[in-house]
Design a protein around this motif. Structure first.
Motif, PDB file in Angstrom:
ATOM      1  N   HIS A  19       0.995  -1.138  -0.009  1.00  0.00           N
ATOM      2  CA  HIS A  19       0.048   0.151   0.001  1.00  0.00           C
ATOM      3  C   HIS A  19       0.882   1.167   0.000  1.00  0.00           C
ATOM      4  O   HIS A  19       2.164   1.071   0.105  1.00  0.00           O
ATOM      5  N   TYR A  20       0.325   2.174  -0.308  1.00  0.00           N
ATOM      6  CA  TYR A  20       0.905   3.798  -0.297  1.00  0.00           C
ATOM      7  C   TYR A  20       1.419   4.253   0.992  1.00  0.00           C
ATOM      8  O   TYR A  20       0.729   3.868   2.077  1.00  0.00           O
ATOM      9  N   LYS A  21       2.677   4.512   1.256  1.00  0.00           N
ATOM     10  CA  LYS A  21       3.219   4.623   2.666  1.00  0.00           C
ATOM     11  C   LYS A  21       3.538   6.220   2.908  1.00  0.00           C
ATOM     12  O   LYS A  21       4.241   6.402   3.877  1.00  0.00           O
ATOM     13  N   ALA A  70      -2.366  11.560  -6.951  1.00  0.00           N
ATOM     14  CA  ALA A  70      -1.115  11.111  -6.517  1.00  0.00           C
ATOM     15  C   ALA A  70      -0.034  11.858  -7.566  1.00  0.00           C
ATOM     16  O   ALA A  70      -0.031  11.727  -8.776  1.00  0.00           O
ATOM     17  N   LYS A  74       3.424  13.154  -2.681  1.00  0.00           N
ATOM     18  CA  LYS A  74       2.134  12.939  -1.967  1.00  0.00           C
ATOM     19  C   LYS A  74       1.061  12.426  -2.509  1.00  0.00           C
ATOM     20  O   LYS A  74       1.072  12.772  -3.861  1.00  0.00           O
ATOM     21  N   VAL A  75       0.009  11.952  -1.832  1.00  0.00           N
ATOM     22  CA  VAL A  75      -1.288  11.669  -2.358  1.00  0.00           C
ATOM     23  C   VAL A  75      -2.419  12.616  -1.904  1.00  0.00           C
ATOM     24  O   VAL A  75      -2.580  13.066  -0.490  1.00  0.00           O
ATOM     25  N   ARG A 172      -5.712   5.245   3.574  1.00  0.00           N
ATOM     26  CA  ARG A 172      -4.683   4.189   2.945  1.00  0.00           C
ATOM     27  C   ARG A 172      -5.089   3.789   1.712  1.00  0.00           C
ATOM     28  O   ARG A 172      -4.426   3.809   0.726  1.00  0.00           O
ATOM     29  N   ALA A 175      -5.614   6.359  -1.108  1.00  0.00           N
ATOM     30  CA  ALA A 175      -4.421   6.796  -1.359  1.00  0.00           C
ATOM     31  C   ALA A 175      -3.595   5.863  -2.346  1.00  0.00           C
ATOM     32  O   ALA A 175      -3.041   6.167  -3.289  1.00  0.00           O
ATOM     33  N   THR A 176      -3.930   4.773  -2.093  1.00  0.00           N
ATOM     34  CA  THR A 176      -3.089   3.501  -2.610  1.00  0.00           C
ATOM     35  C   THR A 176      -3.741   3.250  -4.198  1.00  0.00           C
ATOM     36  O   THR A 176      -2.959   3.196  -4.928  1.00  0.00           O
ATOM     37  N   TRP A 179      -2.079   6.056  -6.182  1.00  0.00           N
ATOM     38  CA  TRP A 179      -0.623   5.872  -6.306  1.00  0.00           C
ATOM     39  C   TRP A 179      -0.348   4.586  -7.327  1.00  0.00           C
ATOM     40  O   TRP A 179       0.905   4.934  -7.785  1.00  0.00           O
ATOM     41  N   ILE A 180      -0.937   3.774  -7.114  1.00  0.00           N
ATOM     42  CA  ILE A 180      -0.605   2.529  -8.119  1.00  0.00           C
ATOM     43  C   ILE A 180      -0.697   2.957  -9.407  1.00  0.00           C
ATOM     44  O   ILE A 180       0.021   2.557 -10.295  1.00  0.00           O
ATOM     45  N   GLU A 183       2.371   4.769 -10.443  1.00  0.00           N
ATOM     46  CA  GLU A 183       3.656   4.093 -10.466  1.00  0.00           C
ATOM     47  C   GLU A 183       3.627   3.030 -11.508  1.00  0.00           C
ATOM     48  O   GLU A 183       4.817   2.592 -12.234  1.00  0.00           O
TER      49      GLU A 183
END
Length: 194
Positions: A19-21, A70, A74-75, A172, A175-176, A179-180, A183
């Motif tokens: 997950h996004y950290k 994202a 940051k998200v 979380r 945001a994940t 973020w993915i 990425e």
């Protein structure tokens, strides 16, 4: 190919949970949304997703209550429940200079259009891109496993996105999802598939 073109449920489940950290910024009023958009608009490429409160009865209307964006560091989780689609968000949706990368964007567009009409510009749907590449398994969970080699949890997907305060699990999860997208885009760009 640097990644498999299909994946089974069993293979997804074998991946380590990820997950996004990083830093999460929640913007829930016009002032904080303006600040968030000022930062977001400095990016060339962002991950993008939305969340809507689930409906469990036929005919109920789903409304987007959260927009996730994202950036590299940051998200931003933009809660539009009180503000609706602000002018700066509306401009962002139509800004061709910022590539907004998402997964399965048609539903997002339709729901956002119900709130305020716009012409989606600068969006890239990873589902479409992977179909062009011949992938048989698409969707956020499969693409994260195929390209990033992680399993993402979808357990918060049907939670109440209109709640006054979002839980840590919701933050979380949301945001994940954005973020993915960023990425995956960066990986396939690096591998020369864009």
């Amino acid at each position: 190919m640097m990644f498999p073109l299909s994946i089974t449920k069993e293979e997804v489940m074998q991946r380590e949970l990820g997950h996004y950290k990083g830093k999460i910024v929640v913007a829930a009023d016009e002032r904080s949304i303006e600040q968030a958009m000022a930062e977001i608009n400095q990016s060339e490429i962002v991950g993008f997703d939305t969340e809507a409160k689930p409906t469990f009865q036929k005919g109920q209307v789903r409304n987007v209550s959260l927009i996730q964006v994202a950036t590299e560091d940051k998200v931003f989780l933009i809660r539009i429940l009180q503000t609706g689609i602000t002018d700066s968000l509306h401009e962002f949706f139509q800004n061709e200079k910022i590539t907004k990368v998402g997964i399965g964007l048609t539903d997002d567009f339709n729901l956002l259009n119900n709130l305020r009409k716009f012409r989606p510009t600068g969006f890239l749907d990873l589902n479409n891109k992977f179909e062009e590449l011949g992938a048989g398994s698409i969707g956020a969970r499969n693409l994260a496993a195929m390209v990033l080699d992680i399993r993402i949890s979808k357990s918060a997907q049907t939670s109440n996105w209109e709640a006054q305060t979002l839980t840590e699990k919701q933050l979380r999860y949301a945001a994940t999802d954005a973020w993915i997208c960023l990425e995956i885009y960066k990986k396939i760009a690096f591998w020369g598939y864009l």
